[in-house]
Design an enzyme around this catalytic site. Sequence first.
Site, PDB file in Angstrom:
ATOM      1  N   LYS A  60       0.848  -1.202   0.000  1.00  0.00           N
ATOM      2  CA  LYS A  60       0.000   0.000   0.000  1.00  0.00           C
ATOM      3  C   LYS A  60       0.878   1.244   0.000  1.00  0.00           C
ATOM      4  CE  LYS A  60      -3.913   1.923   2.661  1.00  0.00           C
ATOM      5  NZ  LYS A  60      -4.697   1.800   3.909  1.00  0.00           N
ATOM      6  N   SER A  90      -9.686   2.295   3.095  1.00  0.00           N
ATOM      7  CA  SER A  90      -8.833   3.005   2.179  1.00  0.00           C
ATOM      8  C   SER A  90      -7.933   2.117   1.328  1.00  0.00           C
ATOM      9  CB  SER A  90      -7.929   3.982   2.951  1.00  0.00           C
ATOM     10  OG  SER A  90      -7.062   3.273   3.813  1.00  0.00           O
ATOM     11  N   SER A 137      -9.582  -0.245   7.216  1.00  0.00           N
ATOM     12  CA  SER A 137      -9.077  -0.179   5.841  1.00  0.00           C
ATOM     13  C   SER A 137      -8.423  -1.435   5.296  1.00  0.00           C
ATOM     14  CB  SER A 137      -8.101   0.982   5.696  1.00  0.00           C
ATOM     15  OG  SER A 137      -8.814   2.180   5.711  1.00  0.00           O
TER      16      SER A 137
HETATM   17  N1  GLN Z   1     -12.707   4.451   6.492  1.00  0.00           N
HETATM   18  C1  GLN Z   1     -12.100   4.891   7.718  1.00  0.00           C
HETATM   19  C2  GLN Z   1     -11.709   6.336   7.599  1.00  0.00           C
HETATM   20  O1  GLN Z   1     -11.996   6.896   6.603  1.00  0.00           O
HETATM   21  C3  GLN Z   1     -10.932   4.029   8.055  1.00  0.00           C
HETATM   22  C4  GLN Z   1      -9.719   4.352   7.291  1.00  0.00           C
HETATM   23  C5  GLN Z   1      -8.535   3.497   7.618  1.00  0.00           C
HETATM   24  O2  GLN Z   1      -8.660   2.463   8.281  1.00  0.00           O
HETATM   25  N2  GLN Z   1      -7.391   3.939   7.196  1.00  0.00           N
HETATM   26  O3  GLN Z   1     -11.146   6.908   8.466  1.00  0.00           O
END
Ligand code: GLN
Length: 504
Positions: A82, A157, A181
């Site tokens: 990532k 994400s 994410s």
């Molecule tokens: N979707 C969550 C956010 O927008 C989690 C994001 C993540 O785990 N990096 O904060």
Amino acid sequence: MLSPDIIRRSAAAQAAALHAGETSSEELTRAHLDRIAAVDDDLNAFLHVSEEEALTAARDVDARRAAGEELHALAGVPIAVKDVVVTKGQPTTAGSKILEGWVPPYDATLVEKLRAAGLPILGKTNMDEFAMGSSTETSAYGPTRNPWDPDRIPGGSGGGSAAAVGAYEAPLAIGTDTGGSIRQPGAVTGTVGVKPTYGSVSRYGLIAMASSLDQAGPVTRTVEDSALLHELIAGHDARDSTSLPDPVGAYAEAARRRDVKGLRIGVIEELEGEGFAPEVRARFTESLDQLERAGAEIVRVSCPNFEYALGAYYLIMPSEASSNLAKFDGMRFGLRVIPEDHPTAENVMKATRGAGFGDEVKRRILLGTYALSAGYYDAYYGSAQKVRTLVQRDFAAAFEQVDVLASPTAPTVAFRLGEKIDDPTAMYMNDIATIPANLAGTPGISLPSGLAEDGLPAGIQFLAPARADERLYQVGGALEALLEDAWGGPLLAKAPELAGGAAR
Ligand code: GLN
């Protein structure tokens, strides 16, 4: 002659083929690069493909194998990383324009481990900007598409890592999970993802979003593959002050155990009712029935404070992010915008941040700065920290009654691109089931539970107490075997062939 189907095998099976001399790492890495070339114009799972570097690493591991060197179990199996994880000599943007063109001078600890073990790095995967989002649509480099249906989101994400693994562009990937994410993209792409116990995988070299919540972990197609990768990247690191001193657990052994007799599984009452799509719930219940028939004990438990977890997260996470993102000022990394009028340091910072950050990132910086400001600190940040403690107590009470907790991973199957991007609250609701584990620092796994609405994959999540990650692999490995028996193979085999892929 190498079968083109090798890319569809698990990482463990690819490793076995290397070990048996059926193929070389160079050939295997080339096969994945070919697949990326064939399908990634459509998917956009990769922001950067490091072809030459991956092939050089592959040839190096082939030479070490030929010389009879003792190698890591996954040596020679390629991996995607990532883009929030820094890689020496390879561009790292975290999905943001503000880091465009930045090439880190060092490797994250986990990347060092991958390189030392001989895993060729195929490239960097797409993501929501600075890991803020649930759909990969906030990436400054365009959204990633779901391999099951290109009109749908791959989750976020870490949608790039999940799509790459789901589309056979990579057998393994690294993700990060601050609020879900790794797990939510896993659920909506029919892949497996694990958020390890906070502190078990070093955060050194992760571009921090919310330091008290961030954790890196595996994204794979099988539970055993996640276990193998988790064993490789975990372990104490003096460069991360929150790194645990614990020895690494026997995750792969737990994944292969296939025994849940007497295991107590708690269904979280607050996370299975309305708000979860009917077929997602149905696949969840059927999965639990399978486990019960195999000898597990299913009980219902209540975690009353989980209801407030999302609200607390959206104060704590932006607060930490507003501080972590202060360093992107146009002076040290990536983009620098110099205004023609009065190009003072302050104006350069303003112009750079104005042009370099997207709307969601700006929204969270504003929210976090507000929540931390004098006069509001106790009401917002302080209250959120109290809720965090209550969520931790809910977990502690629940784990006195059961060995693991279970819920659907995400409330729905993959939604359509554009469907929620203008409605932040609807987007945030995707993480309703995943966020409590981040607040508590406890580990979680998501694996496919079956096909739900519109014939798209749904996920089931298991949560364990901190430092008991083995239990996730034990229950996950057992359920995966039961479900694959019922399906006649992996769920991903039911995904439609990608347009570019068919031409191979
Ligand atoms: N979707 C969550 C956010 O927008 C989690 C994001 C993540 O785990 N990096 O904060």
